[in-house]
Design an enzyme around this catalytic site. Sequence first.
Site, PDB file in Angstrom:
ATOM      1  N   HIS A 186       0.834  -1.208   0.000  1.00 14.22           N
ATOM      2  CA  HIS A 186       0.000   0.000   0.000  1.00 14.22           C
ATOM      3  C   HIS A 186       0.865   1.254   0.000  1.00 14.22           C
ATOM      4  O   HIS A 186       1.652   1.477   0.913  1.00 14.22           O
ATOM      5  CB  HIS A 186      -0.951   0.040   1.201  1.00 14.22           C
ATOM      6  N   HIS A 188      -2.088   3.999  -8.203  1.00 14.06           N
ATOM      7  CA  HIS A 188      -2.477   3.203  -9.373  1.00 14.06           C
ATOM      8  C   HIS A 188      -2.253   4.000 -10.640  1.00 14.06           C
ATOM      9  O   HIS A 188      -2.392   5.228 -10.654  1.00 14.06           O
ATOM     10  CB  HIS A 188      -3.934   2.738  -9.284  1.00 14.06           C
TER      11      HIS A 188
HETATM   12  P1  5GP Z   1      -8.872   7.424  -9.698  1.00 12.36           P
HETATM   13  O1  5GP Z   1     -10.173   8.169  -9.896  1.00 12.36           O
HETATM   14  O2  5GP Z   1      -8.525   7.316  -8.232  1.00 12.36           O
HETATM   15  O3  5GP Z   1      -7.743   7.880 -10.549  1.00 12.36           O
HETATM   16  O4  5GP Z   1      -9.166   5.958 -10.224  1.00 12.36           O
HETATM   17  C1  5GP Z   1      -9.877   5.029  -9.486  1.00 12.36           C
HETATM   18  C2  5GP Z   1     -10.444   4.053 -10.493  1.00 12.36           C
HETATM   19  O5  5GP Z   1     -10.859   2.891  -9.787  1.00 12.36           O
HETATM   20  C3  5GP Z   1     -11.684   4.568 -11.228  1.00 12.36           C
HETATM   21  O6  5GP Z   1     -11.415   4.610 -12.648  1.00 12.36           O
HETATM   22  C4  5GP Z   1     -12.769   3.573 -10.876  1.00 12.36           C
HETATM   23  O7  5GP Z   1     -13.616   3.263 -11.951  1.00 12.36           O
HETATM   24  C5  5GP Z   1     -11.988   2.363 -10.410  1.00 12.36           C
HETATM   25  N1  5GP Z   1     -12.669   1.561  -9.399  1.00 12.36           N
HETATM   26  C6  5GP Z   1     -13.323   2.027  -8.295  1.00 12.36           C
HETATM   27  N2  5GP Z   1     -13.815   0.997  -7.583  1.00 12.36           N
HETATM   28  C7  5GP Z   1     -13.462  -0.142  -8.262  1.00 12.36           C
HETATM   29  C8  5GP Z   1     -13.682  -1.522  -7.994  1.00 12.36           C
HETATM   30  O8  5GP Z   1     -14.299  -1.927  -7.015  1.00 12.36           O
HETATM   31  N3  5GP Z   1     -13.171  -2.397  -8.900  1.00 12.36           N
HETATM   32  C9  5GP Z   1     -12.480  -1.987 -10.017  1.00 12.36           C
HETATM   33  N4  5GP Z   1     -12.043  -2.939 -10.841  1.00 12.36           N
HETATM   34  N5  5GP Z   1     -12.235  -0.691 -10.273  1.00 12.36           N
HETATM   35  C10 5GP Z   1     -12.734   0.224  -9.405  1.00 12.36           C
HETATM   36 ZN    ZN Z   2      -4.217  -0.098  -0.370  1.00 13.48          ZN
END
Ligand code: 5GP
Ligand code: ZN
Length: 110
Positions: free
Chosen positions: A44, A96
């Site tokens: 993490h 990520h």
């Molecule tokens: P961020 O907005 O933090 O850059 O990206 C987070 C990403 O995680 C988003 O594109 C969202 O669709 C994805 N995400 C959120 N919850 C889940 C989940 O439970 N499973 C998967 N596979 N993706 C998720």
């Molecule tokens: Zn984590």
Amino acid sequence: MCLFCEIIKGNIPSEKVYEDDMIVAFKDINPVAPVHFLVVPKEHIDSVNGVTPENSGYVAHIFEKIPEIAKSQGIESYRVINNCGPSAGQTVMHLHFHVIGGTELGAKIL
Ligand code: 5GP
Ligand code: ZN
């Protein structure tokens, strides 16, 4: 434990496309392109702001593997995106990298 740590441990299901001892890649639940997967370190780390000399090997490994994972998903041209912190739209506080492709990608911000 954070959402992506739960996914890494398999406590929350995901469509994994790659895994080794350091990283996991899985399909984004809300894809913005025909190919959209996320690559995460198994340790993490909150965000890019949490990268240190001790853990930067995860980041190097992620970028060593992205071309191979992308190719396995049928793409050799793609965009790698990281959102760091809430103002940049980071919604999951586990480092990520989004990899998106499989179509002509839309407008570039830069
Ligand atoms: P961020 O907005 O933090 O850059 O990206 C987070 C990403 O995680 C988003 O594109 C969202 O669709 C994805 N995400 C959120 N919850 C889940 C989940 O439970 N499973 C998967 N596979 N993706 C998720
Ligand atoms: Zn984590």
